[in-house]
Design a protein around this motif. Structure first.
Motif, PDB file in Angstrom:
ATOM      1  N   TRP A  75       0.743  -1.031  -0.188  1.00  0.00           N
ATOM      2  CA  TRP A  75      -0.037   0.116  -0.018  1.00  0.00           C
ATOM      3  C   TRP A  75       0.877   1.247   0.171  1.00  0.00           C
ATOM      4  O   TRP A  75       0.544   2.262  -0.530  1.00  0.00           O
ATOM      5  CB  TRP A  75      -0.951   0.093   1.199  1.00  0.00           C
ATOM      6  N   LYS A  76       2.002   1.635   0.562  1.00  0.00           N
ATOM      7  CA  LYS A  76       2.786   2.477   0.713  1.00  0.00           C
ATOM      8  C   LYS A  76       3.321   2.841  -0.847  1.00  0.00           C
ATOM      9  O   LYS A  76       3.373   3.761  -0.963  1.00  0.00           O
ATOM     10  CB  LYS A  76       3.923   2.435   1.930  1.00  0.00           C
ATOM     11  N   LYS A  77       3.646   1.628  -1.470  1.00  0.00           N
ATOM     12  CA  LYS A  77       4.066   1.791  -2.712  1.00  0.00           C
ATOM     13  C   LYS A  77       3.107   2.588  -3.710  1.00  0.00           C
ATOM     14  O   LYS A  77       3.455   3.008  -4.526  1.00  0.00           O
ATOM     15  CB  LYS A  77       4.637   0.719  -3.336  1.00  0.00           C
ATOM     16  N   GLN A  78       1.764   1.981  -3.476  1.00  0.00           N
ATOM     17  CA  GLN A  78       0.707   2.354  -4.369  1.00  0.00           C
ATOM     18  C   GLN A  78       0.008   3.555  -3.846  1.00  0.00           C
ATOM     19  O   GLN A  78      -0.333   4.357  -4.971  1.00  0.00           O
ATOM     20  CB  GLN A  78      -0.459   1.093  -4.143  1.00  0.00           C
ATOM     21  N   SER A  79       0.207   3.981  -2.715  1.00  0.00           N
ATOM     22  CA  SER A  79      -0.609   5.535  -2.470  1.00  0.00           C
ATOM     23  C   SER A  79       0.143   6.689  -2.960  1.00  0.00           C
ATOM     24  O   SER A  79       1.349   6.643  -2.517  1.00  0.00           O
ATOM     25  CB  SER A  79      -0.612   5.288  -0.803  1.00  0.00           C
ATOM     26  N   PRO A  80      -0.775   7.457  -3.235  1.00  0.00           N
ATOM     27  CA  PRO A  80       0.108   8.993  -3.608  1.00  0.00           C
ATOM     28  C   PRO A  80       0.070   9.844  -2.322  1.00  0.00           C
ATOM     29  O   PRO A  80       0.639  10.609  -2.302  1.00  0.00           O
ATOM     30  CB  PRO A  80      -1.207   9.439  -4.499  1.00  0.00           C
ATOM     31  N   LYS A  81      -0.560   9.260  -1.250  1.00  0.00           N
ATOM     32  CA  LYS A  81      -0.635   9.918   0.109  1.00  0.00           C
ATOM     33  C   LYS A  81      -0.015   9.138   0.990  1.00  0.00           C
ATOM     34  O   LYS A  81       0.386   7.816   0.880  1.00  0.00           O
ATOM     35  CB  LYS A  81      -1.846  10.109   0.646  1.00  0.00           C
ATOM     36  N   PRO A  82       0.941   9.777   2.042  1.00  0.00           N
ATOM     37  CA  PRO A  82       1.721   8.768   3.154  1.00  0.00           C
ATOM     38  C   PRO A  82       0.591   7.931   3.643  1.00  0.00           C
ATOM     39  O   PRO A  82      -0.505   8.000   4.278  1.00  0.00           O
ATOM     40  CB  PRO A  82       1.978  10.114   4.179  1.00  0.00           C
ATOM     41  N   ILE A  83       1.143   6.708   3.761  1.00  0.00           N
ATOM     42  CA  ILE A  83       0.324   5.945   5.045  1.00  0.00           C
ATOM     43  C   ILE A  83       1.425   5.587   6.037  1.00  0.00           C
ATOM     44  O   ILE A  83       2.780   5.072   5.732  1.00  0.00           O
ATOM     45  CB  ILE A  83       0.045   4.279   4.248  1.00  0.00           C
ATOM     46  N   ARG A  84       0.832   5.720   7.187  1.00  0.00           N
ATOM     47  CA  ARG A  84       2.019   5.654   8.332  1.00  0.00           C
ATOM     48  C   ARG A  84       1.440   4.397   9.230  1.00  0.00           C
ATOM     49  O   ARG A  84       0.033   3.972   9.444  1.00  0.00           O
ATOM     50  CB  ARG A  84       1.971   6.790   9.121  1.00  0.00           C
ATOM     51  N   PHE A  85       2.043   3.793  10.131  1.00  0.00           N
ATOM     52  CA  PHE A  85       1.564   2.808  11.003  1.00  0.00           C
ATOM     53  C   PHE A  85       2.358   3.017  12.457  1.00  0.00           C
ATOM     54  O   PHE A  85       3.243   3.389  12.579  1.00  0.00           O
ATOM     55  CB  PHE A  85       1.666   1.301  10.658  1.00  0.00           C
ATOM     56  N   SER A  86       1.413   2.594  13.366  1.00  0.00           N
ATOM     57  CA  SER A  86       1.969   2.736  14.918  1.00  0.00           C
ATOM     58  C   SER A  86       1.778   1.152  15.434  1.00  0.00           C
ATOM     59  O   SER A  86       1.016   0.515  15.243  1.00  0.00           O
ATOM     60  CB  SER A  86       1.215   3.721  15.557  1.00  0.00           C
ATOM     61  N   VAL A  87       2.958   0.860  16.258  1.00  0.00           N
ATOM     62  CA  VAL A  87       2.869  -0.519  16.892  1.00  0.00           C
ATOM     63  C   VAL A  87       2.664  -0.367  18.561  1.00  0.00           C
ATOM     64  O   VAL A  87       3.350   0.319  18.904  1.00  0.00           O
ATOM     65  CB  VAL A  87       4.076  -1.276  16.664  1.00  0.00           C
ATOM     66  N   ASN A  88       1.428  -0.914  19.018  1.00  0.00           N
ATOM     67  CA  ASN A  88       1.157  -0.816  20.228  1.00  0.00           C
ATOM     68  C   ASN A  88       0.937  -1.976  20.811  1.00  0.00           C
ATOM     69  O   ASN A  88       0.253  -2.918  20.439  1.00  0.00           O
ATOM     70  CB  ASN A  88      -0.211   0.052  20.253  1.00  0.00           C
ATOM     71  N   ILE A  89       1.893  -2.256  21.946  1.00  0.00           N
ATOM     72  CA  ILE A  89       1.776  -3.647  22.515  1.00  0.00           C
ATOM     73  C   ILE A  89       0.509  -3.676  23.576  1.00  0.00           C
ATOM     74  O   ILE A  89       0.400  -3.096  24.665  1.00  0.00           O
ATOM     75  CB  ILE A  89       2.937  -3.814  23.171  1.00  0.00           C
ATOM     76  N   LEU A  90      -0.402  -4.682  23.398  1.00  0.00           N
ATOM     77  CA  LEU A  90      -1.504  -4.990  24.366  1.00  0.00           C
ATOM     78  C   LEU A  90      -0.774  -5.222  25.797  1.00  0.00           C
ATOM     79  O   LEU A  90      -0.203  -6.572  25.470  1.00  0.00           O
ATOM     80  CB  LEU A  90      -2.186  -5.960  23.561  1.00  0.00           C
ATOM     81  N   ARG A  91      -1.173  -5.007  26.469  1.00  0.00           N
ATOM     82  CA  ARG A  91      -0.642  -5.603  28.061  1.00  0.00           C
ATOM     83  C   ARG A  91      -1.772  -6.043  28.894  1.00  0.00           C
ATOM     84  O   ARG A  91      -1.836  -6.780  29.916  1.00  0.00           O
ATOM     85  CB  ARG A  91       0.154  -4.657  28.702  1.00  0.00           C
ATOM     86  N   HIS A  92      -3.122  -5.422  28.705  1.00  0.00           N
ATOM     87  CA  HIS A  92      -4.323  -5.808  29.384  1.00  0.00           C
ATOM     88  C   HIS A  92      -5.243  -6.099  28.636  1.00  0.00           C
ATOM     89  O   HIS A  92      -5.674  -5.476  27.679  1.00  0.00           O
ATOM     90  CB  HIS A  92      -4.844  -4.626  30.500  1.00  0.00           C
ATOM     91  N   PRO A  93      -6.323  -7.308  28.651  1.00  0.00           N
ATOM     92  CA  PRO A  93      -6.032  -8.309  29.679  1.00  0.00           C
ATOM     93  C   PRO A  93      -4.745  -8.939  29.537  1.00  0.00           C
ATOM     94  O   PRO A  93      -4.502  -9.262  28.233  1.00  0.00           O
ATOM     95  CB  PRO A  93      -7.269  -9.085  29.886  1.00  0.00           C
ATOM     96  N   THR A  94      -4.257  -9.335  30.388  1.00  0.00           N
ATOM     97  CA  THR A  94      -2.778 -10.031  30.340  1.00  0.00           C
ATOM     98  C   THR A  94      -2.810 -11.387  29.599  1.00  0.00           C
ATOM     99  O   THR A  94      -1.620 -11.831  29.040  1.00  0.00           O
ATOM    100  CB  THR A  94      -2.240 -10.397  31.794  1.00  0.00           C
TER     101      THR A  94
END
Length: 193
Positions: A75-94
């Motif tokens: 998608w980043k290669k195809q998109s004329p607009k920026p595509i960004r991602f964030s990685v959030n680690i789930l901690r709850h429920p454990t």
């Protein structure tokens, strides 16, 4: 008011972190193909500034995360607009934490993610924030052993996850055995709730 100027400044946020049937299982009600088409429509036809993918990494999302990251690169290669991602680690429920997954399976995923990041690091497609957040997950999978200070021991997390999956399948008409790789199913099958 000229809305066309305001819309161009619109940034869209959506959430996903897994691929195909794995995504459909984890995000109840999702139709992978429909969601994928909608994302593609937004970045090809939408008058937007950027598209953001918020990923919440649970134990079970680990197993198609590299496929999902591959899709993001396409998608980043195809998109004329920026595509960004964030990685959030789930901690709850454990029991949904990535650390509820046995270490040997976590390290398999960690190795795949490490290889993926090495291949993409200098591609020019990732921004520093994306590299740093993915590296944080890679390090977390390798070096952290307990999701929280008050978390149950590993065997109890596995039992709680298995109990959850049994009820989730029963109540939502799902089947974890059909949605995850063999090594994950084999692990879950041996867990005694």
């Amino acid at each position: 008011v000229d809305l066309s100027q305001k819309i161009h400044h619109l940034e869209i946020y959506t959430s996903n972190e897994s691929f195909g049937s794995n995504a459909e299982y984890l995000r109840d009600g999702m139709n992978w193909q429909t969601w994928k088409k909608n994302v593609e429509k937004v970045f090809t036809e939408g008058n937007i500034k950027a598209l953001h993918m918020m990923m919440t990494i649970s134990g079970l999302s680990l197993f198609s995360l590299d496929q999902f990251l591959d899709q993001l690169i396409i998608w980043k290669k195809q998109s004329p607009k920026p595509i960004r991602f964030s990685v959030n680690i789930l901690r709850h429920p454990t029991f949904h934490s990535p650390l509820a997954v046995p270490r040997h399976l976590r390290l398999q995923v960690q190795g795949r993610l490490k290889t993926w990041l090495q291949a993409q690091r200098n591609s020019g497609l990732l921004i520093d924030f994306e590299i740093e957040s993915l590296q944080r997950l890679i390090d977390y999978l390798e070096f952290v052993e307990v999701p929280t200070k008050t978390a149950e021991p590993q065997p109890e997390l596995e039992k709680d996850l298995k109990r959850f999956l049994i009820q989730f399948d029963k109540r939502r008409g799902k089947n974890f055995r059909m949605s995850f790789p063999t090594e994950v199913v084999d692990w879950l099958e041996q867990v005694q709730p």
